[in-house]
Write an enzyme that holds these catalytic residues in place. Structure first.
Site, mmCIF file in Angstrom:
data_model
loop_
_atom_site.group_PDB
_atom_site.id
_atom_site.type_symbol
_atom_site.label_atom_id
_atom_site.label_comp_id
_atom_site.label_asym_id
_atom_site.label_seq_id
_atom_site.Cartn_x
_atom_site.Cartn_y
_atom_site.Cartn_z
ATOM 1 N N HIS A 126 -15.352 -5.550 -21.882
ATOM 2 C CA HIS A 126 -14.252 -4.736 -21.351
ATOM 3 C C HIS A 126 -14.672 -3.269 -21.490
ATOM 4 C CE1 HIS A 126 -10.242 -2.824 -21.489
ATOM 5 N NE2 HIS A 126 -9.739 -3.929 -20.976
ATOM 6 N N GLN A 206 -8.944 -10.654 -27.296
ATOM 7 C CA GLN A 206 -8.556 -11.908 -26.629
ATOM 8 C C GLN A 206 -8.747 -13.130 -27.534
ATOM 9 O OE1 GLN A 206 -6.967 -11.953 -23.852
ATOM 10 N NE2 GLN A 206 -7.456 -9.970 -22.941
ATOM 11 N N LYS A 229 -0.915 -7.891 -27.248
ATOM 12 C CA LYS A 229 -1.461 -9.122 -26.658
ATOM 13 C C LYS A 229 -1.142 -10.347 -27.512
ATOM 14 C CE LYS A 229 -5.373 -6.725 -24.532
ATOM 15 N NZ LYS A 229 -5.164 -6.754 -23.083
ATOM 16 N N CYS A 369 -10.763 -4.167 -15.907
ATOM 17 C CA CYS A 369 -11.494 -3.252 -16.802
ATOM 18 C C CYS A 369 -12.859 -3.811 -17.179
ATOM 19 C CB CYS A 369 -10.694 -2.934 -18.065
ATOM 20 S SG CYS A 369 -9.191 -2.038 -17.730
HETATM 21 N N1 PMP Z 1 -11.036 -5.738 -25.073
HETATM 22 C C1 PMP Z 1 -10.648 -6.811 -24.382
HETATM 23 C C2 PMP Z 1 -11.519 -8.037 -24.384
HETATM 24 C C3 PMP Z 1 -9.445 -6.789 -23.691
HETATM 25 O O1 PMP Z 1 -9.056 -7.851 -22.984
HETATM 26 C C4 PMP Z 1 -8.646 -5.625 -23.736
HETATM 27 C C5 PMP Z 1 -7.336 -5.537 -22.976
HETATM 28 N N2 PMP Z 1 -7.385 -5.968 -21.642
HETATM 29 C C6 PMP Z 1 -9.102 -4.537 -24.473
HETATM 30 C C7 PMP Z 1 -10.300 -4.626 -25.130
HETATM 31 C C8 PMP Z 1 -8.336 -3.265 -24.550
HETATM 32 O O2 PMP Z 1 -7.104 -3.459 -25.176
HETATM 33 P P1 PMP Z 1 -6.056 -2.262 -25.249
HETATM 34 O O3 PMP Z 1 -5.814 -1.833 -23.835
HETATM 35 O O4 PMP Z 1 -4.873 -2.871 -25.897
HETATM 36 O O5 PMP Z 1 -6.700 -1.195 -26.048
#
Ligand code: PMP
Length: 412
Positions: A126, A206, A229, A369
């Protein structure tokens, strides 16, 4: 077709928003990998904090402030046992996974790495576990390497021999991919990285919400995840690190609450974990996360994981019947977490999402992302349906019908 998993658990009823209708139909929420819904008791915990105990923490010598501090610190204890940390001092409250990884990069890595040192990532990261390292590369000239991803969406472990050498100081990878759903073999990766003297950080955004995660059993060094999450509110995340490592790290942000003594000329830092919690924290949000952890723990993380795997197996089998549906990631349910990312031949992912929304089904469309990962598969975007404990088999049936409708409307 597989028989639907047994899922008359009643968990759906714990979530007020899932009683909502969209376009006069019951809401089918399949976007939990982006953010999950909140059970009533999380909402109650936050309302009760604001209605009965609201005050700043750690500062006031009055009843409300003591109550707020006790509740805030109790939430830290819940996180500590949820991930089996060896000490509550290892659990730092941040805003989210993104902030946790920036903390790691700007505090630990900036203090310990020099130009030419290597941070090993993977192609499936990500942006939250990529951009902070690209920033550090600009700032101090580190080198980034990437573990490639196979066509089936697994990490190419054979590449480790060439990638892992003494110059690698940190391995930072997703425990579970937010696009491919792959559960990475982190025990093996941690052992291999430790073998060359590197530290290991897991992006657990995740994984922690969906399966048991024990930081001591994993023997990992750092771990990050987000409250929103895992049935908790937005604005609260966790950065966990081994105590000796955290103790040796400089602060990330400066200000109130993170100091011991301040004069105009000098400053000393507060003890862990407060050294990393500058300013007024997200108090109600931490308390909400504590309530979410109570809720998840009472059900049991192994039960939640089993439920999601049963749903995923059912969904995989149903999707295999749809001509033109290209799945990203491993095709067996026991290798993956509860999400399916796919493309439909001839249908733009945004059109898939819009067609499903007409049927009150919420999914995600875009690059999630993870632009480099989409580039790896030669696609600009994809559609993702993701599951949590409150999803049931009938919702997957509705998803499949909606996908067939999108094909009828758009495919050429
Ligand atoms: N890492 C992973 C694997 C994610 O799925 C996400 C959220 N989509 C994030 C990081 C970032 O999380 P946050 O936006 O809550 O900082």
């Amino acid at each position: 077709m597989a028989s639907p998993p047994v899922d008359q658990s009643g968990w759906r009823a714990d979530f007020p928003i899932l009683q909502r209708k969209i376009h006069d139909m019951p809401l089918i929420y399949l976007d939990s990998a982006a953010s999950t819904q909140k059970p009533q008791r999380v909402l109650d915990a936050m309302t009760s904090f604001y209605a009965q105990h609201n005050s700043n923490v750690h500062r006031g010598i009055h009843t409300l402030s003591e109550e707020a501090t006790t509740a805030y610190e109790a939430a830290r204890d819940k996180v500590t046992s949820f991930i089996n940390a060896s000490s509550r001092q290892e659990v730092v409250f941040t805003r989210n996974t993104t902030e946790s990884i920036n903390l790691l990069a700007q505090s630990w890595a900036r203090a310990n790495l020099r130009g030419g040192d290597v941070v090993l990532l993977s192609e499936m990261e990500h942006h939250a576990n990529l951009v902070p390292w690209q920033l550090l590369r600009q700032q101090i000239g580190i080198e980034l390497r990437f573990i490639p991803v196979t066509d089936e969406g697994r990490l190419e472990l054979e590449a480790l021999d060439a990638l892992l050498d003494e110059r690698v100081k940190l391995l930072s990878v997703a425990h579970v991919s937010n696009v491919l759903g792959t559960i990475n073999p982190v025990e093996l990766l941690i052992a291999r990285a430790h073998g060359v003297g590197a530290r290991v950080h897991l992006d657990a955004a995740q994984s922690v919400p969906h399966m048991p995660v024990d930081v001591q059993a994993l023997n990992v060094d750092f771990l990050s995840f987000s409250g929103h999450k895992m049935c908790g509110p937005t604005g609260i995340g966790i950065f966990w690190g081994r105590k000796a490592l955290l103790n040796a790290m400089p602060p990330f942000l400066g200000g109130g609450d993170m100091i011991s003594v301040v004069t105009l000329d000098e400053v000393t830092w507060a003890d862990l974990p407060h050294k990393f919690e500058a300013g007024t924290p997200s108090i109600a949000e931490a308390i909400g996360l504590g309530a979410a952890i109570d809720y998840l723990s009472e059900i049991g993380m192994a039960t939640i994981h089993g439920h999601e795997q049963a749903l995923t197996a059912y969904a995989l089998e149903a999707c295999a019947q749809i001509d033109g549906l290209q799945l990203l990631g491993p095709s067996s349910a026991n290798e993956r977490a509860g999400l399916l990312t796919f493309t439909l031949d001839g249908v733009h992912p945004h059109d898939i999402a819009a067609t499903l929304d007409e049927r009150a089904i919420a999914i995600r469309a875009g690059h999630h992302c993870a632009q480099p990962l989409h580039a790896r598969f030669g696609i600009p975007a994809s559609a993702r349906a993701s599951f949590y404990l409150y999803n049931e088999a009938w919702e997957i049936d509705a998803l499949v019908e909606g996908l067939e409708e999108a094909q009828r409307l758009y495919a050429f």
